[in-house]
Design a protein around this motif. Structure first.
Motif, PDB file in Angstrom:
ATOM      1  N   THR A 167      -3.420  25.718  13.265  1.00 30.74           N
ATOM      2  CA  THR A 167      -2.773  25.372  11.561  1.00 30.74           C
ATOM      3  C   THR A 167      -1.855  23.739  11.879  1.00 30.74           C
ATOM      4  OG1 THR A 167      -0.594  26.232  11.538  1.00 30.74           O
ATOM      5  CG2 THR A 167      -2.130  27.159  10.384  1.00 30.74           C
ATOM      6  N   LEU A 168      -1.861  23.980  13.552  1.00 24.16           N
ATOM      7  CA  LEU A 168      -0.818  22.693  14.245  1.00 24.16           C
ATOM      8  C   LEU A 168      -2.122  21.747  14.563  1.00 24.16           C
ATOM      9  CD1 LEU A 168       2.398  24.461  14.742  1.00 24.16           C
ATOM     10  CD2 LEU A 168       1.784  23.070  13.077  1.00 24.16           C
ATOM     11  N   ARG A 169      -3.370  22.143  14.457  1.00 24.86           N
ATOM     12  CA  ARG A 169      -4.413  21.069  16.526  1.00 24.86           C
ATOM     13  C   ARG A 169      -4.223  20.122  15.675  1.00 24.86           C
ATOM     14  NH1 ARG A 169      -8.765  26.232  17.281  1.00 24.86           N
ATOM     15  NH2 ARG A 169      -7.216  26.799  19.015  1.00 24.86           N
ATOM     16  N   ASP A 170      -4.914  19.665  13.692  1.00 25.17           N
ATOM     17  CA  ASP A 170      -5.312  18.568  13.392  1.00 25.17           C
ATOM     18  C   ASP A 170      -4.214  17.199  13.325  1.00 25.17           C
ATOM     19  OD1 ASP A 170      -6.579  16.083  12.471  1.00 25.17           O
ATOM     20  OD2 ASP A 170      -7.669  17.550  10.540  1.00 25.17           O
ATOM     21  N   ILE A 171      -4.256  16.227  13.386  1.00 23.14           N
ATOM     22  CA  ILE A 171      -3.136  15.250  13.966  1.00 23.14           C
ATOM     23  C   ILE A 171      -3.189  14.137  12.927  1.00 23.14           C
ATOM     24  CG2 ILE A 171      -3.115  15.614  16.525  1.00 23.14           C
ATOM     25  CD1 ILE A 171      -4.900  12.750  16.730  1.00 23.14           C
ATOM     26  N   PRO A 172      -2.396  13.490  12.074  1.00 19.31           N
ATOM     27  CA  PRO A 172      -2.006  12.376  10.736  1.00 19.31           C
ATOM     28  C   PRO A 172      -3.184  11.833  11.247  1.00 19.31           C
ATOM     29  CG  PRO A 172      -0.116  13.420  11.131  1.00 19.31           C
ATOM     30  CD  PRO A 172      -0.951  14.449  12.568  1.00 19.31           C
ATOM     31  N   GLN A 173      -3.454  10.774  10.085  1.00 20.02           N
ATOM     32  CA  GLN A 173      -4.145  10.321   9.941  1.00 20.02           C
ATOM     33  C   GLN A 173      -3.395   8.341  10.595  1.00 20.02           C
ATOM     34  OE1 GLN A 173      -7.655   9.681   9.091  1.00 20.02           O
ATOM     35  NE2 GLN A 173      -7.817   7.654   9.254  1.00 20.02           N
ATOM     36  N   SER A 174      -2.637   8.722   9.973  1.00 20.55           N
ATOM     37  CA  SER A 174      -1.668   7.275  10.658  1.00 20.55           C
ATOM     38  C   SER A 174      -1.671   7.624  12.183  1.00 20.55           C
ATOM     39  CB  SER A 174      -0.321   6.884  10.006  1.00 20.55           C
ATOM     40  OG  SER A 174       0.144   8.515  10.761  1.00 20.55           O
ATOM     41  N   LEU A 175      -1.493   8.454  13.032  1.00 18.79           N
ATOM     42  CA  LEU A 175      -1.927   8.841  14.448  1.00 18.79           C
ATOM     43  C   LEU A 175      -2.819   8.304  14.824  1.00 18.79           C
ATOM     44  CD1 LEU A 175      -0.952   9.227  17.092  1.00 18.79           C
ATOM     45  CD2 LEU A 175      -1.374  12.609  16.584  1.00 18.79           C
ATOM     46  N   LYS A 176      -3.717   8.676  13.978  1.00 20.74           N
ATOM     47  CA  LYS A 176      -5.431   8.557  14.221  1.00 20.74           C
ATOM     48  C   LYS A 176      -5.699   7.398  14.646  1.00 20.74           C
ATOM     49  CE  LYS A 176      -8.083  12.792  12.804  1.00 20.74           C
ATOM     50  NZ  LYS A 176      -8.458  13.854  11.725  1.00 20.74           N
ATOM     51  N   GLU A 177      -4.669   6.006  13.876  1.00 16.44           N
ATOM     52  CA  GLU A 177      -5.330   4.585  13.228  1.00 16.44           C
ATOM     53  C   GLU A 177      -4.737   3.931  14.544  1.00 16.44           C
ATOM     54  OE1 GLU A 177      -4.022   3.834   9.248  1.00 16.44           O
ATOM     55  OE2 GLU A 177      -6.105   4.696   8.643  1.00 16.44           O
ATOM     56  N   VAL A 178      -3.642   5.155  15.540  1.00 14.22           N
ATOM     57  CA  VAL A 178      -2.366   4.158  16.927  1.00 14.22           C
ATOM     58  C   VAL A 178      -4.206   4.552  17.146  1.00 14.22           C
ATOM     59  CG1 VAL A 178      -0.718   4.520  17.431  1.00 14.22           C
ATOM     60  CG2 VAL A 178      -0.651   4.708  14.841  1.00 14.22           C
ATOM     61  N   LEU A 179      -3.640   5.265  17.981  1.00 10.82           N
ATOM     62  CA  LEU A 179      -4.935   5.439  18.895  1.00 10.82           C
ATOM     63  C   LEU A 179      -6.451   4.891  19.048  1.00 10.82           C
ATOM     64  CD1 LEU A 179      -5.026   9.976  18.815  1.00 10.82           C
ATOM     65  CD2 LEU A 179      -3.767   8.076  20.444  1.00 10.82           C
ATOM     66  N   GLN A 180      -6.753   4.323  17.486  1.00  5.37           N
ATOM     67  CA  GLN A 180      -7.467   3.662  17.331  1.00  5.37           C
ATOM     68  C   GLN A 180      -7.369   2.112  17.950  1.00  5.37           C
ATOM     69  OE1 GLN A 180      -9.162   3.155  12.921  1.00  5.37           O
ATOM     70  NE2 GLN A 180     -10.035   6.150  13.601  1.00  5.37           N
ATOM     71  N   HIS A 181      -6.397   1.982  18.099  1.00  3.39           N
ATOM     72  CA  HIS A 181      -5.698   0.388  18.668  1.00  3.39           C
ATOM     73  C   HIS A 181      -5.465   0.433  19.703  1.00  3.39           C
ATOM     74  CE1 HIS A 181      -4.726  -0.233  14.398  1.00  3.39           C
ATOM     75  NE2 HIS A 181      -5.298  -1.515  14.609  1.00  3.39           N
ATOM     76  N   ILE A 182      -5.488   1.703  20.734  1.00  2.00           N
ATOM     77  CA  ILE A 182      -5.288   1.906  22.003  1.00  2.00           C
ATOM     78  C   ILE A 182      -6.637   1.454  22.555  1.00  2.00           C
ATOM     79  CG2 ILE A 182      -4.004   3.023  24.196  1.00  2.00           C
ATOM     80  CD1 ILE A 182      -2.458   4.810  22.200  1.00  2.00           C
ATOM     81  N   PRO A 183      -6.655   0.218  23.721  1.00  2.00           N
ATOM     82  CA  PRO A 183      -7.843   0.498  24.305  1.00  2.00           C
ATOM     83  C   PRO A 183      -8.609   1.524  25.340  1.00  2.00           C
ATOM     84  CG  PRO A 183      -6.360  -2.016  24.942  1.00  2.00           C
ATOM     85  CD  PRO A 183      -5.483  -0.566  23.558  1.00  2.00           C
ATOM     86  N   ALA A 184      -9.763   1.141  25.421  1.00  2.00           N
ATOM     87  CA  ALA A 184     -10.780   2.317  26.255  1.00  2.00           C
ATOM     88  C   ALA A 184     -10.208   1.833  28.522  1.00  2.00           C
ATOM     89  CB  ALA A 184     -11.936   1.980  26.464  1.00  2.00           C
ATOM     90  N   ASP A 185      -9.638   0.789  28.031  1.00  2.00           N
ATOM     91  CA  ASP A 185      -9.278   0.542  29.699  1.00  2.00           C
ATOM     92  C   ASP A 185      -7.604   0.864  30.088  1.00  2.00           C
ATOM     93  OD1 ASP A 185      -8.087  -1.778  28.558  1.00  2.00           O
ATOM     94  OD2 ASP A 185      -8.752  -2.823  30.136  1.00  2.00           O
ATOM     95  N   THR A 186      -6.776   1.581  29.065  1.00  2.00           N
ATOM     96  CA  THR A 186      -5.921   2.076  28.830  1.00  2.00           C
ATOM     97  C   THR A 186      -5.814   3.488  29.446  1.00  2.00           C
ATOM     98  OG1 THR A 186      -4.653   1.310  26.959  1.00  2.00           O
ATOM     99  CG2 THR A 186      -3.868   2.640  27.608  1.00  2.00           C
ATOM    100  N   HIS A 187      -4.622   3.528  31.231  1.00  2.00           N
ATOM    101  CA  HIS A 187      -4.369   4.547  31.486  1.00  2.00           C
ATOM    102  C   HIS A 187      -3.915   5.933  30.556  1.00  2.00           C
ATOM    103  CE1 HIS A 187      -3.095   7.595  33.934  1.00  2.00           C
ATOM    104  NE2 HIS A 187      -3.955   7.255  34.931  1.00  2.00           N
ATOM    105  N   PRO A 188      -5.044   7.029  30.262  1.00  2.00           N
ATOM    106  CA  PRO A 188      -5.215   8.214  29.728  1.00  2.00           C
ATOM    107  C   PRO A 188      -3.229   8.930  29.456  1.00  2.00           C
ATOM    108  CG  PRO A 188      -7.027   8.568  30.558  1.00  2.00           C
ATOM    109  CD  PRO A 188      -6.169   7.055  31.425  1.00  2.00           C
ATOM    110  N   MET A 189      -2.731   8.086  30.498  1.00  2.00           N
ATOM    111  CA  MET A 189      -1.288   9.105  30.466  1.00  2.00           C
ATOM    112  C   MET A 189      -0.425   8.406  29.938  1.00  2.00           C
ATOM    113  SD  MET A 189      -0.642  11.948  31.947  1.00  2.00           S
ATOM    114  CE  MET A 189       0.528  12.206  32.461  1.00  2.00           C
ATOM    115  N   ASP A 190      -0.870   6.599  29.237  1.00  6.51           N
ATOM    116  CA  ASP A 190      -0.114   5.841  28.212  1.00  6.51           C
ATOM    117  C   ASP A 190      -0.192   6.638  26.893  1.00  6.51           C
ATOM    118  OD1 ASP A 190       0.605   5.069  30.518  1.00  6.51           O
ATOM    119  OD2 ASP A 190      -0.659   3.431  30.818  1.00  6.51           O
ATOM    120  N   VAL A 191      -2.108   6.631  27.073  1.00  8.29           N
ATOM    121  CA  VAL A 191      -2.011   7.498  25.463  1.00  8.29           C
ATOM    122  C   VAL A 191      -1.353   9.099  25.148  1.00  8.29           C
ATOM    123  CG1 VAL A 191      -4.226   8.323  24.555  1.00  8.29           C
ATOM    124  CG2 VAL A 191      -4.509   6.428  25.746  1.00  8.29           C
TER     125      VAL A 191
END
Ligand SMILES: CC(=O)SCCNC(=O)CCNC(=O)[C@H](O)C(C)(C)COP(=O)(O)OP(=O)(O)OC[C@H]1O[C@@H](n2cnc3c(N)ncnc32)[C@H](O)[C@@H]1OP(=O)(O)O
Ligand SMILES: O=C([O-])CC(=O)C(=O)O
Length: 374
Positions: free
Chosen positions: A74-98
């Protein structure tokens, strides 16, 4: 291998507190979680059972495990606001920073109210980390907004399905599960110690884990699995690997995936992941990378008496499963979260602020010369 004094730099050999969670190298090369040998756990248990063990001190019964897995589901999905934050992180960011940002932002929108909810915070991070990693990766790299829920029973399968969009094979589920077990806990390693120092100030779970992610990121710690992959991919054959590595040692370069701060002759996790890497290489139908890895292992032992740590054969194992190299260390995060959170809880249960002393080696006392006279 150069002889180093165990005391001194890096706090090596000094006890920095007590733990009931783990022993590292106690009988020469062993690793136990709450008294259970990691090899035994990797053979007979699942990652969810290990998470339960670390959070509760005992392995679950079948009923307890089913209830726990249903809760995590029940805890696997993430909130829409977090998805929107993730959408703003560029593809060349190190995934550990994500991962660091994802963890920190979740702490903004779902803060740990007080320490009575610490299990809830830990379970939330455990269940949501695969989605944080894969939602960002698929969005930034493939332009796909994935559904962050799956019908996969285990977190291992859930992660693989989120990443690929298709159900993984039974073998891949099992290898990922074993990998998560092997990486789950390791006493007072650098990232866990970071989490404990943070916890000792009575800070919240999300801050402790965010700090730990930043510490795991470095190539001397969790980042070594990615660095090992980058290295072995440059070797064209086992013979070439030996020639290149001789040159690296000659130039006094560190060989990633080898050596350890505590183990002296072997890392007990290596033999387990190495076996799986070999099986995956055979399934993959191309054992070249595995053979190169074995040549590296032989060369380092013969020439430096240095052995593979947990990270080295994880590189080829993950590669054979088609996992992008840049996600190797974030997978470590998904696993080690269990150890970090368990240590935060343990620190809180008998807390005194962690504040060591330093040996001063700086200038003798002196007076400030006015700036106009300097
Ligand atoms: C899951 C994990 O985090 S496991 C660790 C992952 N990290 C790596 O694989 C990075 C490569 N390894 C290393 O840098 C080190 O072995 C560490 C950071 C893991 C441990 O560091 P230390 O505790 O300082 O190692 P140790 O005291 O055993 O080192 C002894 C000597 O061997 C050398 N050495 C140790 N590991 C390596 C290596 N991988 N390559 C080359 N030389 C090495 C050291 O440089 C040191 O010699 P020096 O006195 O000339 O500096
Ligand atoms: O214990 C250490 O120093 C590093 C390590 O192997 C781990 O954190 O798994």
């Amino acid at each position: 291998m150069t002889d180093k004094k165990l005391s001194g730099a890096g706090l090596r050999g000094q006890s920095a507190g007590e733990t009931a969670l783990c022993t590292v190298g106690k009988s020469g090369s062993g690793l136990t979680y709450c008294g259970y040998d990691v090899a035994d756990l990797a053979e007979k248990a699942t990652f969810e059972e290990v998470a339960y063990l670390l959070f509760n001190g005992e392995l679950p019964t079948l009923d307890q495990l089913e209830t726990y897995k249903a809760q995590l589901h029940t805890l696997r999905d993430i909130p829409q606001s977090l998805k929107e934050v993730l959408q703003h992180i560029p593809a060349d960011t190190h995934p550990m920073d994500v991962m660091r940002t994802g963890c920190s932002f979740l702490g903004n929108i779902e803060p740990e109210a007080d320490f009575s909810t610490q299990h809830q915070a830990a379970n939330r991070l455990l269940a949501a980390f695969p989605a944080i990693m894969c939602y960002w990766y698929r969005y930034s790299h493939d332009g796909v907004e994935i559904d962050c829920t799956t019908d996969e029973a285990s977190l291992a399968g859930h992660f693989l399905k989120l990443l690929r969009g298709t159900a993984p094979s039974e073998q891949h589920r099992r290898v990922m599960d074993v990998s998560l077990i092997l990486y789950a806990e390791h006493e007072f390693n650098a990232s866990t110690f970071t989490a404990r120092v943070c916890a000792s100030t009575l800070s919240d779970m999300f801050s402790c884990v965010t700090g730990a992610i930043g510490t795991l990121r470095g190539p001397l710690h969790g980042g070594a699995n990615e660095a090992a992959m980058d290295m072995i991919q440059t070797f064209t054959s086992p013979a070439d690997a030996k020639i290149q590595m001789a040159g690296m040692l000659e130039r006094k370069e560190k060989i990633m995936g080898f050596g350890h701060a505590i183990y002296r002759t072997s890392d007990p996790r290596n033999v387990i992941i190495k076996k799986w890497s070999e099986k995956l290489a055979q399934e993959h139908g191309d054992t070249a990378l595995y053979d190169i890895s074995v040549a590296c292992e032989e060369f380092m032992w013969d020439n430096k008496k240095l052995f593979c740590n947990a990270d080295f054969f994880h590189a080829s194992a993950y590669h054979f499963m088609g996992i992008p190299t840049k996600l190797f260390t974030p997978i470590f995060v998904c696993s080690r979260l269990t150890g970090w959170a368990a240590h935060v809880m343990e620190q809180r249960s008998n807390n005194r602020i962690i504040r060591p002393s330093a040996d001063y080696v700086g200038a003798e006392p002196r007076v400030v010369t006015p700036i106009s006279e300097r």
